[in-house]
Design an enzyme around this catalytic site. Structure first.
Site, short mmCIF file in Angstrom:
data_model
loop_
_atom_site.label_atom_id
_atom_site.label_comp_id
_atom_site.label_asym_id
_atom_site.label_seq_id
_atom_site.Cartn_x
_atom_site.Cartn_y
_atom_site.Cartn_z
N SER A 98 0.87 -1.19 0.00
CA SER A 98 0.00 0.00 0.00
C SER A 98 0.90 1.23 0.00
O SER A 98 2.02 1.18 0.51
CB SER A 98 -0.86 0.01 1.26
OG SER A 98 -1.44 1.29 1.47
N TYR A 134 -0.86 -0.51 10.17
CA TYR A 134 -0.99 -0.90 8.76
C TYR A 134 0.25 -0.49 7.95
O TYR A 134 0.77 -1.26 7.14
CB TYR A 134 -2.26 -0.23 8.22
CG TYR A 134 -2.67 -0.60 6.82
CD1 TYR A 134 -3.34 -1.79 6.56
CD2 TYR A 134 -2.45 0.27 5.75
CE1 TYR A 134 -3.76 -2.11 5.27
CE2 TYR A 134 -2.87 -0.03 4.47
CZ TYR A 134 -3.52 -1.22 4.23
OH TYR A 134 -3.93 -1.52 2.96
P1 NAP Z 1 -11.24 -6.49 1.17
O1 NAP Z 1 -12.20 -6.07 0.11
O2 NAP Z 1 -11.52 -6.15 2.59
O3 NAP Z 1 -11.00 -8.07 1.03
C1 NAP Z 1 -10.12 -8.69 1.93
C2 NAP Z 1 -9.84 -10.10 1.48
O4 NAP Z 1 -8.83 -10.63 2.36
C3 NAP Z 1 -11.04 -11.02 1.58
O5 NAP Z 1 -10.93 -11.97 0.55
C4 NAP Z 1 -10.85 -11.67 2.95
O6 NAP Z 1 -11.43 -12.96 3.08
C5 NAP Z 1 -9.33 -11.79 2.99
N1 NAP Z 1 -8.80 -11.87 4.33
C6 NAP Z 1 -8.85 -10.95 5.32
N2 NAP Z 1 -8.25 -11.41 6.43
C7 NAP Z 1 -7.82 -12.67 6.14
C8 NAP Z 1 -7.15 -13.67 6.87
N3 NAP Z 1 -6.78 -13.48 8.14
N4 NAP Z 1 -6.89 -14.85 6.25
C9 NAP Z 1 -7.25 -15.06 4.95
N5 NAP Z 1 -7.89 -14.14 4.21
C10 NAP Z 1 -8.18 -12.97 4.80
O7 NAP Z 1 -9.79 -5.88 0.88
P2 NAP Z 1 -9.17 -5.22 -0.45
O8 NAP Z 1 -9.49 -3.78 -0.44
O9 NAP Z 1 -9.48 -6.04 -1.63
O10 NAP Z 1 -7.62 -5.31 -0.08
C11 NAP Z 1 -6.79 -6.36 -0.58
C12 NAP Z 1 -5.35 -6.01 -0.24
O11 NAP Z 1 -5.02 -4.75 -0.83
C13 NAP Z 1 -5.08 -5.83 1.26
O12 NAP Z 1 -3.82 -6.33 1.58
C14 NAP Z 1 -5.11 -4.35 1.45
O13 NAP Z 1 -4.34 -3.96 2.56
C15 NAP Z 1 -4.50 -3.89 0.15
N6 NAP Z 1 -4.82 -2.52 -0.20
C16 NAP Z 1 -6.11 -2.15 -0.38
C17 NAP Z 1 -6.38 -0.82 -0.70
C18 NAP Z 1 -7.78 -0.32 -0.93
O14 NAP Z 1 -7.93 0.91 -1.05
N7 NAP Z 1 -8.78 -1.17 -1.01
C19 NAP Z 1 -5.33 0.09 -0.81
C20 NAP Z 1 -4.03 -0.34 -0.62
C21 NAP Z 1 -3.78 -1.66 -0.32
P3 NAP Z 1 -12.98 -13.17 3.56
O15 NAP Z 1 -13.82 -12.82 2.34
O16 NAP Z 1 -13.07 -14.59 3.95
O17 NAP Z 1 -13.19 -12.22 4.68
#
Ligand code: NAP
Length: 243
Positions: free
Chosen positions: A142, A155
């Site tokens: 991120s 984070y």
């Molecule tokens: P999200 O929509 O909240 O989805 C999170 C995913 O991670 C879900 O598939 C969830 O599984 C899984 N997960 C969470 N905790 C877990 C655990 N302990 N073990 C296994 N799986 C787990 O998140 P996202 O926005 O797509 O983010 C994905 C990645 O991108 C993350 O690392 C986040 O930090 C990074 N990121 C996101 C953004 C943003 O703006 N969205 C920006 C920068 C970086 P379940 O469905 O089973 O809960």
């Protein structure tokens, strides 16, 4: 072409879902990890199969080393003689709060969700990649881990740790044609950012909008391609000009 497996952690929703679908389109047999949302993971698998792709589910908690080892050992028993050639460390959580108010649980859980998986999954699959002299590891970090953001000391620390591990590992394995890179998204429209004030935050993004999960998936797809074989140890921002 022999079947190649790509494991995506957190592949049931958001960015991970888009990456799973994109890598399936690229021809990988996709292993969708998730934590608890089986219905969402089944939906991703069905969507991939509907376009003629191949996917299987592999639920485990990425913060739990024993659960990771057990799941990967089981996968290997079911896939004798095969190995995982792409890993996307995508699963992550946010538990924001100013440091002065942050409790221990929020500190440890956010760090463990990123760093345990990096160690246990990478450690488990790396020997297969090194033997094959081919592999791709992509970490979804991120911009918070690159620049630091207020309210996200946990984070930012978690993502910065992943970036450090990515850079170090890249130098260990480059000669064996295994690349290790990180992508650093800004604000991407997913469940993780659903509680944020998008209208207000958009004003701080030079591109004037949140990114789409598919845009991150396209970058990950390129990093996993043969054409990206000379890119390793890099952190690529995908943040509409932020950072
Ligand atoms: P999200 O929509 O909240 O989805 C999170 C995913 O991670 C879900 O598939 C969830 O599984 C899984 N997960 C969470 N905790 C877990 C655990 N302990 N073990 C296994 N799986 C787990 O998140 P996202 O926005 O797509 O983010 C994905 C990645 O991108 C993350 O690392 C986040 O930090 C990074 N990121 C996101 C953004 C943003 O703006 N969205 C920006 C920068 C970086 P379940 O469905 O089973 O809960």
């Amino acid at each position: 072409m022999a079947k190649e497996y790509a494991l995506i952690t957190g592949g049931s929703r958001g960015i991970g879902r888009a990456i799973a679908e994109r890598l399936a389109k690229d021809g990988y047999s996709v292993i969708i990890n998730y934590h608890s949302n089986t219905a969402a993971a089944e939906e991703v698998k069905a969507a991939i199969e509907a376009i003629g792709g191949e996917a299987e589910l592999l639920p485990f908690d990425v913060a739990d080393g024993v659960a990771i080892e057990t799941a990967l050992n089981d996968w290997e028993k079911r896939h004798e003689g095969e190995h995982i050639s792409v890993v996307v460390h995508n699963a992550g959580i946010r538990r924001d709060g100013l440091m002065v108010f942050m409790d221990e649980e929020d500190w440890h859980r956010v760090l463990q969700t990123s760093t345990e998986a990096f160690y246990y999954i990478t450690h488990h699959v790396l020997s297969g990649m090194l033997r094959a002299r081919k592999g791709r590891i992509v970490t979804v970090a991120s911009i918070s881990g690159v620049s630091g953001l207020p309210g996200q000391a946990n984070y930012s620390a978690a993502k910065a740790a992943m970036i450090g591990a990515t850079k170090a590992l890249s130098k260990e394995v480059a000669a064996r044609k295994v690349t290790v890179n990180a992508v650093a998204p800004g604000f991407i429209a997913t469940d993780m950012t659903a509680d944020l004030d998008e209208a207000e935050l958009k004003k701080t993004i030079p591109a004037g909008r949140f990114g789409k999960p598919e845009e991150v998936a396209a970058l990950v797809s390129f990093l996993c391609s043969d054409e990206a074989g000379y890119i390793t140890g890099q952190v690529i921002n995908i943040a509409g000009g932020m950072g």
